[in-house]
Design a protein around this motif. Structure first.
Motif: not given
Length: 343
Positions: A248-252, A307-310
């Motif tokens: 899961v990536l976080e666009e923000t 950090i961009v996701g997990r």
């Protein structure tokens, strides 16, 4: 021997013929800069790291055909060194030795070749590796495009290191060391096909020092990938598929310059697929994420790390991004090529 020993200002077919002209070219342009030990047909290598019980050799090879050959922030020579060093480093290896093979087009300016070779030597010195052997071939006009470079690299993986995409587990945190898309946007602007002007420079850099810092701070790091062709999206898809986890990536959280976003919006490109030449993504256990992030940010190559996701147990093998608006979208593997001849 100095550069004045070469009477020609451009490469000719005689420079690939195996005679005196070829010998002069090699001595003036290549060996005088790379300074290999002797002129045998092979390099003879020793390193204390190889004698350590449990150490492993790592070996990689890559070819480089970037257009244009020189661009803001780098050139084909710098990319050749960085790309090979980084392929070793993301596997946990300490890069030691490189080979360099050149395909030169008849008519290419010798001064251009010398600039590329000097750039390679500078980057190799900065990365702490040696260019120990190589080869040169000359082809007729139109059979290549100025310069093609193939580099191979050898490094040593110290005992106890075992980075592999298949090791990633749900809950692991994904960290990138810097902004995304600079290299792809730089090459696009440098080609001049679309009258784009930009102050962006390629992120081309060697990342072995950064990886050593990460592994010291997060000794249980799972896996790393350099986000070159296909960008961050393709690197994450490779990891998700190999590990059988979702990502899961976080666009923000995606670090990107406004100029890169703007270029992509104008041309209808997805910045997650833009190539990078000095950016990697590393997965670490959540308990080591803060230490890994701090170690990255303490290095020159990782000052913009975030950090961009997990990794998650849901949707195994698939990358999903949470958008600015709170929805989700699938981030698939790149199909085709957004921009050819990128590296």
């Amino acid at each position: 021997m100095t550069a004045k020993s070469l009477r020609d200002t451009a490469v000719t077919l005689s420079h690939g013929g195996g005679g005196k002209a070829m010998r002069d070219l090699i001595e003036v342009v290549f060996t005088s800069v790379f300074e290999p030990d002797g002129m045998e047909d092979q390099a003879r290598l020793t390193a204390d790291a190889l004698a350590e019980p449990g150490a492993q050799l790592a070996f990689t090879t890559d070819s480089f055909v970037v257009d244009p050959v020189e661009f803001p922030g780098g050139d084909i020579g710098k990319i050749a060194v960085c790309g090979t060093v980084n392929d070793l480093a993301v596997g946990g290896a300490q890069p030691l030795w490189l080979s360099a093979a050149f395909i030169l087009e008849e008519g290419v300016e010798i001064a251009l070749v010398q600039r590329v070779v000097a750039s390679m030597a500078r980057e190799a010195a900065a990365a702490g590796v040696r260019i120990v052997t190589g080869d040169t071939k000359v082809v007729g006009r139109g059979s290549a495009d100025k310069i093609f470079v193939t580099t191979s690299g050898v490094g040593v993986i110290p005992p106890g290191r075992d980075l592999a995409a298949g090791h990633v587990r749900p809950g692991d945190v994904a960290i990138v060391n810097g902004v995304l898309g600079d290299h792809g946007a730089t090459i696009l602007a440098a080609r001049g096909d679309m009258a784009l002007s930009s102050e962006i420079s390629s992120d081309c850099q060697s990342l072995n020092g950064l990886m050593e810092a990460v592994l010291a701070a997060a000794p249980h790091a799972r896996a790393a990938r350099d986000a070159t062709r296909g960008g961050l999206a393709s690197a994450l898809n490779e990891i998700a598929e190999a590990a059988g986890v979702g990502v899961v990536l976080e666009e923000t959280a995606i670090p990107m310059r406004d100029e890169v976003r703007g270029t992509c919006e104008i041309l209808g490109l997805d910045p997650l697929y833009l190539a990078n030449e000095g950016t990697l993504v590393v997965f670490v256990p959540e308990a080591e994420a803060a230490a890994a992030l701090a170690a990255m940010q303490a290095t020159e190559a990782g000052r913009a790390a975030c950090i961009v996701g997990r990794a998650v147990a849901e949707h195994p093998g698939r990358v999903v991004m949470t958008t600015l608006f709170g929805g989700t979208r699938i981030v698939d593997m790149l199909v085709g090529e957004q921009l050819p001849r990128i590296c």
